[in-house]
Design an enzyme around this catalytic site. Structure first.
Site, PDB file in Angstrom:
ATOM      1  N   SER A   1      29.781  11.467   3.896  1.00 12.33           N
ATOM      2  CA  SER A   1      29.253  12.063   5.130  1.00 12.33           C
ATOM      3  C   SER A   1      27.836  11.598   5.462  1.00 12.33           C
ATOM      4  O   SER A   1      27.355  11.818   6.570  1.00 12.33           O
ATOM      5  CB  SER A   1      29.290  13.598   5.049  1.00 12.33           C
ATOM      6  OG  SER A   1      28.346  14.071   4.117  1.00 12.33           O
TER       7      SER A   1
ATOM      8  N   LYS B   1      23.362  17.327   4.120  1.00 18.73           N
ATOM      9  CA  LYS B   1      23.388  17.057   5.565  1.00 18.73           C
ATOM     10  C   LYS B   1      21.951  17.033   6.093  1.00 18.73           C
ATOM     11  O   LYS B   1      21.020  17.494   5.449  1.00 18.73           O
ATOM     12  CB  LYS B   1      24.164  18.149   6.317  1.00 18.73           C
ATOM     13  CG  LYS B   1      25.639  18.289   5.947  1.00 18.73           C
ATOM     14  CD  LYS B   1      26.485  17.153   6.477  1.00 18.73           C
ATOM     15  CE  LYS B   1      27.968  17.361   6.166  1.00 18.73           C
ATOM     16  NZ  LYS B   1      28.272  17.227   4.737  1.00 18.73           N
TER      17      LYS B   1
END
Length: 202
Positions: free
Chosen positions: A126, A163
């Site tokens: 990610s 993230k």
């Protein structure tokens, strides 16, 4: 008082110290073989066992590179720091609970810049556009707040996720650095720390 070493044991010990100083982590057994001219890994294992019995090193037999020099002065003079590698993150438990620690890795202090940090192995892709890949080990400074744009380790549904953090009008956006993935939108989130570096073993 520590027992005296043979010349070969001294050579192996000095190579281990040299490698920790240069790389921040100890050598593999095969690397010790090549550096000291020994042909058999079992011979190296024998020397390591004797070095351990004589009180010069500590080892964890379940981990291939877990060799630690038993001399605190060595680590002080080499200006290195030992950080815990967290194997799992569980809600309701301290991040550095003993049962969560997978290993301890020695790194140059200049690379980390703080003792209040831990290491975490990245799972998934990610964050590939930020240069963080699957199986990389990230260096995380422990803190429970973040600024917009920080790459953070956050706890979502009992699992740690890496993230980019953005606080918006009525929600928090955890943005992946991968164009194929959607952001995670939450009302609130627990921040475990800010990513300040990474380790990638080639």
């Amino acid at each position: 008082m520590k027992k005296q070493l043979t010349k070969k044991q001294e050579e192996i010990l000095e190579f281990i110290k040299k490698r920790i100083k240069e790389k921040g982590y100890p050598p593999a057994v095969r690397e010790i073989c090549e550096a000291t001219g020994l042909k058999s890994t079992s011979t190296v294992h024998g020397h390591l066992t004797r070095l351990e019995k004589k009180g010069y090193i500590r080892r964890d037999p379940s981990k291939p590179r877990a060799i630690e020099i038993v001399d605190d002065d060595f680590y002080v003079h080499r200006n290195v720091i030992r950080l815990p590698l967290v194997g799992k993150v569980t809600a309701g438990e301290p991040i550095l609970a003993v049962e969560n620690i997978e290993d301890t890795i020695t790194l140059p202090y200049d690379l980390v810049g703080t003792e209040d940090a831990f290491l975490l192995r990245v799972k998934g892709d990610s964050m590939i556009d930020a240069g963080i890949f699957d199986n990389d080990i990230i260096i995380v400074k422990r803190q429970n707040v973040a600024e917009n744009g920080d790459i953070v380790v956050a706890l979502i549904d009992d699992e740690a996720t890496v993230k980019r953090f953005f606080k918006e009008s009525d929600h928090i956006r955890l943005q992946p650095e991968n164009k194929a993935m959607e952001p995670i939108i939450v009302k609130d989130v627990k921040i475990l720390g800010k990513v300040i570096g990474l380790i990638r073993r080639m």
